[in-house]
Design a protein around this motif. Structure first.
Motif, PDB file in Angstrom:
ATOM      1  N   ALA B  81       0.856  -1.190   0.000  1.00  0.00           N
ATOM      2  CA  ALA B  81       0.000   0.000   0.000  1.00  0.00           C
ATOM      3  C   ALA B  81       0.888   1.234   0.000  1.00  0.00           C
ATOM      4  O   ALA B  81       2.115   1.117   0.112  1.00  0.00           O
ATOM      5  N   THR B  82       0.255   2.407  -0.099  1.00  0.00           N
ATOM      6  CA  THR B  82       1.042   3.636  -0.004  1.00  0.00           C
ATOM      7  C   THR B  82       1.519   3.793   1.443  1.00  0.00           C
ATOM      8  O   THR B  82       0.957   3.204   2.378  1.00  0.00           O
ATOM      9  N   GLY B  83       2.542   4.632   1.609  1.00  0.00           N
ATOM     10  CA  GLY B  83       3.110   4.842   2.936  1.00  0.00           C
ATOM     11  C   GLY B  83       2.060   5.359   3.910  1.00  0.00           C
ATOM     12  O   GLY B  83       1.979   4.916   5.064  1.00  0.00           O
ATOM     13  N   ALA B  84       1.222   6.302   3.442  1.00  0.00           N
ATOM     14  CA  ALA B  84       0.220   6.867   4.347  1.00  0.00           C
ATOM     15  C   ALA B  84      -0.813   5.817   4.737  1.00  0.00           C
ATOM     16  O   ALA B  84      -1.224   5.735   5.898  1.00  0.00           O
ATOM     17  N   ILE B  88      -1.624   4.564   8.465  1.00  0.00           N
ATOM     18  CA  ILE B  88      -2.987   4.571   9.022  1.00  0.00           C
ATOM     19  C   ILE B  88      -3.334   3.188   9.564  1.00  0.00           C
ATOM     20  O   ILE B  88      -3.875   3.051  10.671  1.00  0.00           O
ATOM     21  N   MET B  89      -2.975   2.149   8.827  1.00  0.00           N
ATOM     22  CA  MET B  89      -3.239   0.792   9.309  1.00  0.00           C
ATOM     23  C   MET B  89      -2.454   0.526  10.588  1.00  0.00           C
ATOM     24  O   MET B  89      -2.958  -0.087  11.533  1.00  0.00           O
ATOM     25  N   LEU B 238      -1.807  12.037  13.076  1.00  0.00           N
ATOM     26  CA  LEU B 238      -1.141  11.379  11.946  1.00  0.00           C
ATOM     27  C   LEU B 238      -1.182  12.270  10.703  1.00  0.00           C
ATOM     28  O   LEU B 238      -0.185  12.417  10.004  1.00  0.00           O
ATOM     29  N   TYR B 239      -2.343  12.888  10.448  1.00  0.00           N
ATOM     30  CA  TYR B 239      -2.445  13.787   9.292  1.00  0.00           C
ATOM     31  C   TYR B 239      -1.411  14.908   9.405  1.00  0.00           C
ATOM     32  O   TYR B 239      -0.800  15.306   8.421  1.00  0.00           O
ATOM     33  N   ARG B 240      -1.262  15.450  10.619  1.00  0.00           N
ATOM     34  CA  ARG B 240      -0.280  16.524  10.814  1.00  0.00           C
ATOM     35  C   ARG B 240       1.123  16.030  10.501  1.00  0.00           C
ATOM     36  O   ARG B 240       1.906  16.736   9.864  1.00  0.00           O
ATOM     37  N   GLU B 241       1.435  14.814  10.959  1.00  0.00           N
ATOM     38  CA  GLU B 241       2.758  14.255  10.674  1.00  0.00           C
ATOM     39  C   GLU B 241       2.978  14.154   9.166  1.00  0.00           C
ATOM     40  O   GLU B 241       4.103  14.225   8.692  1.00  0.00           O
ATOM     41  N   TRP B 242       1.893  13.974   8.415  1.00  0.00           N
ATOM     42  CA  TRP B 242       2.012  13.887   6.961  1.00  0.00           C
ATOM     43  C   TRP B 242       1.880  15.246   6.303  1.00  0.00           C
ATOM     44  O   TRP B 242       1.655  15.361   5.097  1.00  0.00           O
ATOM     45  N   GLY B 243       1.997  16.293   7.137  1.00  0.00           N
ATOM     46  CA  GLY B 243       2.126  17.638   6.576  1.00  0.00           C
ATOM     47  C   GLY B 243       0.819  18.367   6.317  1.00  0.00           C
ATOM     48  O   GLY B 243       0.792  19.357   5.588  1.00  0.00           O
ATOM     49  N   ILE B 244      -0.281  17.898   6.885  1.00  0.00           N
ATOM     50  CA  ILE B 244      -1.554  18.595   6.680  1.00  0.00           C
ATOM     51  C   ILE B 244      -1.781  19.543   7.856  1.00  0.00           C
ATOM     52  O   ILE B 244      -1.819  19.108   9.003  1.00  0.00           O
TER      53      ILE B 244
END
Lengths: 531, 364
Positions: B81-84, B88-89, B238-244
């Protein structure tokens, strides 16, 4: 129309009574005449556009949307007007601004069967999805948004700081857009005249007795007859017969409107002569017999002869210009007893008071009443005035316990409105013989209430998991689930293959524990037939 | 922020120049041999590779389109899967999936049996991907869940030309037309402003919808703190860690009623009518979901302020995407497939519904 659409949506989504009242009161206060009057009429089923039918909307959509996509959408949404409002194609060309409520009403009121479709389409083109929904609800006269006529009147009273009882009283003499009513409430004009017209007066209603214990020294007991509650009004040489909801049903019962010559407003039960309820002498026929007479625009001589109607009187509200409603029940009863000898005995009698000393005595009398096919008993506080609506502690109804039978679920259909995603209409049957010897199930009834929300979810899941056949919105299920069905009575019927028709069937209990072959047989149900 | 990718890599759709209105000839003029991809009730199976896409049960090798629990189940031998999505999983199941293999957008992975899988943005939630499968010159795209509207929290959907387009149909009825999100956000903010003594409690799916709602509120100029139900906090982190950027978020737990008045609170839909909400100052119940388009759906959930915000394609987008991708065949995985099948039939497009189980009408 945008403000009206916002009001309609607000009323749809607002759960609390006070929230709904505040929304409507604010709308009535801040919207000009005659828009607010037309809106109020639409919300209280006071509008009728004979040229616009549900079929008019269907026909418009047929021209614009594929029939299968329409059916699937309608089936999912559960409401024709809403489905149509969502599927309506946005016009490509710019349109005139959204119509006002008044403009919409005038356009539709002037329509004929031939022009209604085009007029409605032109209005729909000028509105967004919410506006289209409000317009279609207004045009087809099926608001059903959880706003009772009573609540609308309370909101009206709240909006202008006037007495709600007076609003109730004056309301029925007025026609939309209620300009005189608004002039009185909002601008202090004199109230419209109510005394000299044959108007409907709001009924006093009873609460279920349930666990309440009452003292029969304070309460009088009367039979609850199995007909329809009516109000008979005579004033200035005009007579009207009104149903419980205030609908004028005079045309269906000309013998009744011709029978009252004393200026009065009477409350009673409309029945048909027979020997089914309350014994042979002065008895009444079953509800089935009365049903032959309901909803007819004109009545044949044969009908009048075969099913003669009469009113069994409960109460008197107004008599010869005097308003008796502020009096206690006992005082009104005395006036009623004095009045009855002056009336035509073929058309009127008085509902007797039941002699019972204690509630236990009454319970016994009530239990025996099943043989007489009487619905139950009423308990009325002896000193209570006649007030509109269902007031705590004044009148109670005490119905008989229901009859019960175990049936097998056969078909389920999706509900409409709030239940449109649930299989909530259930058809069930009984065995026509010994199920272990190859007997079949025959449908005996259909019920769509009686269960809790949790039980509905359970039933919906059961239906989805046990489907063996689909017919449009109907699913046939395997014959595995027993439902205990409660009902008030059962009658012979030629309309059903089983030859039986239940009155008020409802799902009483889900008997997942009981094997289907142990469900009841038709002969058991047949033995309960009351007529 | 996103790995760069370009049209050339996937092959842009040919649009009207390809097959015209009818089903037309197949891309390379030969009949499709699709024995290498098999719809099973539990997911899409690739026999030559012994691999599954979004399987509903634990398998040896799984390709996962996105992190929603009905697509991303745990316990697979290998998860691609993608990294994100993998992150999430990992957050959902407490540990990173066994044998996790990251594939970035635009990258391909070669499976056994000559199958190549390429991950392409689906625009559904952070990390969500369509999977392009290629074997012997045949191309199959599995959309997973997708949407076409811009979303500040994930990469936009990219249409990919293919022979077989395997699409979702969650909102596959013509009554579902999602309004512009700006209108719904404006209604939410207007309601908030009209009731400064109350709060607006918005039910939103904890993965994707909640973060998109918050990001759109920020974009609309709402910079006040937003309060979160406990179940939302880690995913927002988690979203913040991914830059959102989600602005100032505060836990709703343990905060005095007065402090929450006039603010927005976000919770999972299941908490809307739960005892949990009693701590809030007279909340106005809102829900952000495509289902809110239908009044009775909103009423069933006791929602007073329905916000029609969906992370799925609406009817117009589902049908426009099929037309744009212009596949030789359309397969429909889950949702209201009957209506989409009808649309395909009306437009002379070969299509079939796959009887897939286990994908839910999530609280989108």
């Amino acid at each position: 129309m945008e403000r009206f659409a916002a009001l309609v949506d607000g009323l749809v989504y607002t759960r609390s009574r006070n929230g709904k009242l505040a929304l409507l009161a604010d709308y009535l206060r801040t919207t000009p005449d005659p828009d607010r009057g037309w809106a109020l009429a639409a919300l209280t089923d006071g509008l009728d556009f004979p040229a616009v039918k549900a079929g008019t909307v269907r026909a418009l959509l047929d021209e614009r949307v594929d029939e299968v996509l329409w059916r699937l959408s309608r089936d999912y949404v559960g409401d024709t007007a809403e489905t149509a409002s969502l599927l309506w194609p946005e016009p490509a060309a710019p349109q005139a601004p959204a119509p006002s409520v008044t403009e919409a009403v005038e356009v539709l009121a002037g329509a004929t069967r031939a022009t209604a479709g085009q007029r409605l389409a032109d209005l729909l083109d000028r509105l967004d999805a919410n506006g289209r929904y409000a317009l279609l609800k207004l045009a087809t006269g099926a608001m059903r948004i959880g706003l009772s006529a009573r609540l609308a009147k309370v909101a009206f009273a709240q909006a202008f700081g006037v007495d709600v009882e007076q609003v109730e009283e004056l309301w029925h003499g007025q026609v939309p857009p209620y300009t005189a009513l608004f002039a009185w409430a909002a601008d202090g004009a004199p109230p419209p005249d109510a005394q000299s017209l044959p108007l409907f007066r709001p009924f006093m209603l009873a609460q279920p007795l349930e666990e309440t214990v009452v003292d029969l020294a304070e309460f009088a007991a009367e039979w609850k007859w199995d007909g329809i509650r009516v109000q008979l009004v005579h004033v200035n040489g005009q007579s009207r017969l009104y149903s419980r909801g205030g609908d004028d049903i005079s045309a269906s019962f000309p013998e009744m409107t011709g029978a009252l010559h004393v200026p009065a407003v009477l409350d009673g039960e409309l029945l048909v002569r027979g020997s089914h309820q309350g014994g042979k002498a002065g008895g009444a026929a079953s509800f089935n017999a009365l049903q032959q007479r309901l909803g007819r625009k004109s009545v044949s001589k044969a009908m009048l002869a075969d099913y003669p109607a009469f009113v069994r009187l409960y109460d008197v509200l107004l008599l010869e210009g005097e308003d008796l409603r502020p009096l206690g029940w006992e005082a009104r009863r005395a006036r009623l007893e004095a009045l009855v000898p002056r009336l035509d005995p073929a058309r009127f009698d008085i509902s007797p008071v039941i002699a019972a000393e204690t509630l236990d005595d009454l319970a016994e009398i009530r239990a025996r009443a099943r043989d007489d096919a009487i619905e139950g008993v009423m308990l009325k506080r002896r000193d209570a005035p006649y007030v509109s609506g269902r007031r705590a502690g004044l009148w109670y109804k005490w119905k008989r316990d229901p009859l019960l039978i175990d049936c097998v679920l056969m078909y389920a259909q999706r509900g409409s409105g709030k239940r449109s995603s649930f299989y909530s209409d259930f058809t069930f049957g009984c065995w026509d013989g010994d199920p272990d010897a190859g007997a079949e199930l025959l449908p005996v009834g259909k019920a769509y209430f009686g269960f809790t929300d949790e039980e509905l979810k359970w039933l919906d899941r059961h239906v989805r998991q046990h489907t063996v056949n689909r017919f449009g919105p109907v699913r046939e299920v395997d014959r595995s689930l027993v439902l205990e069905v409660a009902f008030d009575s059962v009658h012979a019927s030629k309309r059903h293959k089983s030859g039986l028709a239940m009155r008020f069937p409802r799902i009483h209990r889900i008997r997942a524990d009981k094997p289907a072959h142990e469900a009841d047989r038709l002969e058991t149900l047949r033995a309960m037939v009351a007529d | 922020m996103w790995p760069p990718f370009c049209w050339g890599h996937f092959g842009a759709p040919q649009g009207a120049s390809g097959t015209g209105s009818g089903p037309g000839p197949l891309w390379w003029g030969m009949a499709l041999d699709l024995s290498w991809i098999r719809p099973e009730p539990k997911g899409l199976y690739l026999p030559p590779a012994d691999a599954w896409i979004d399987p509903a049960h634990a398998v040896a090798q799984a390709l996962v389109t996105h992190g929603h629990s009905d697509h991303a189940r745990g316990g697979h031998g290998q998860t691609i899967a993608t990294g994100a999505t993998l992150a999430i999983m990992g957050l959902r199941y407490g540990v990173m999936p066994e044998g996790a293999r990251v594939v970035d957008y635009g990258q391909s992975v070669d499976l056994a049996g000559g199958i190549r899988a390429t991950f392409v943005p689906a625009g559904h939630v952070l990390g969500s991907a369509q999977i392009l499968l290629e074997r012997d010159g045949q191309r199959v795209v599995v959309t997973g869940d997708y949407k076409r509207r811009p979303d500040p929290t994930c990469a936009p959907f990219q249409p990919v030309r293919c022979d077989v387009f395997i699409t979702e149909a969650t909102f596959g009825l013509p009554v579902f037309r999602h309004p512009p999100i700006a209108e719904e956000i404006a209604r939410l903010l207007a309601t908030l402003a009209a009731h400064p003594e109350r709060c607006v409690l918005v039910g939103a799916y904890a993965l994707g919808k909640a973060q998109r709602l918050i990001a759109e509120l920020r974009r609309a100029g709402h910079h006040a703190p937003i309060f979160l139900h406990g179940a939302m906090e880690r995913m927002c982190g988690l979203y913040r860690e991914w830059g959102i950027d989600l602005g100032e978020l505060r836990p709703a737990a343990g905060v005095a009623k007065g402090e929450i008045a006039g603010h927005i609170v976000v919770c999972p839909p299941s908490a809307l009518n739960d005892r949990w909400s009693r701590r809030l100052p007279d909340p106005i119940t809102a829900m952000a979901s495509g289902w809110m388009r239908v009044r009775q759906r909103a009423r069933q959930r006791n929602v007073e302020l329905p916000l029609v915000i969906s992370d799925h394609a609406d009817w117009d987008e589902l049908t426009a995407t099929i037309a744009e991708v212009d596949p030789a065949e359309t397969w429909i995985t889950h949702g209201r497939e009957e209506a989409l099948l009808r649309w395909c039939a009306l437009h002379q497009r070969p299509a079939r519904a796959l009887a897939m189980v286990g994908y839910e009408d999530e609280d989108d």
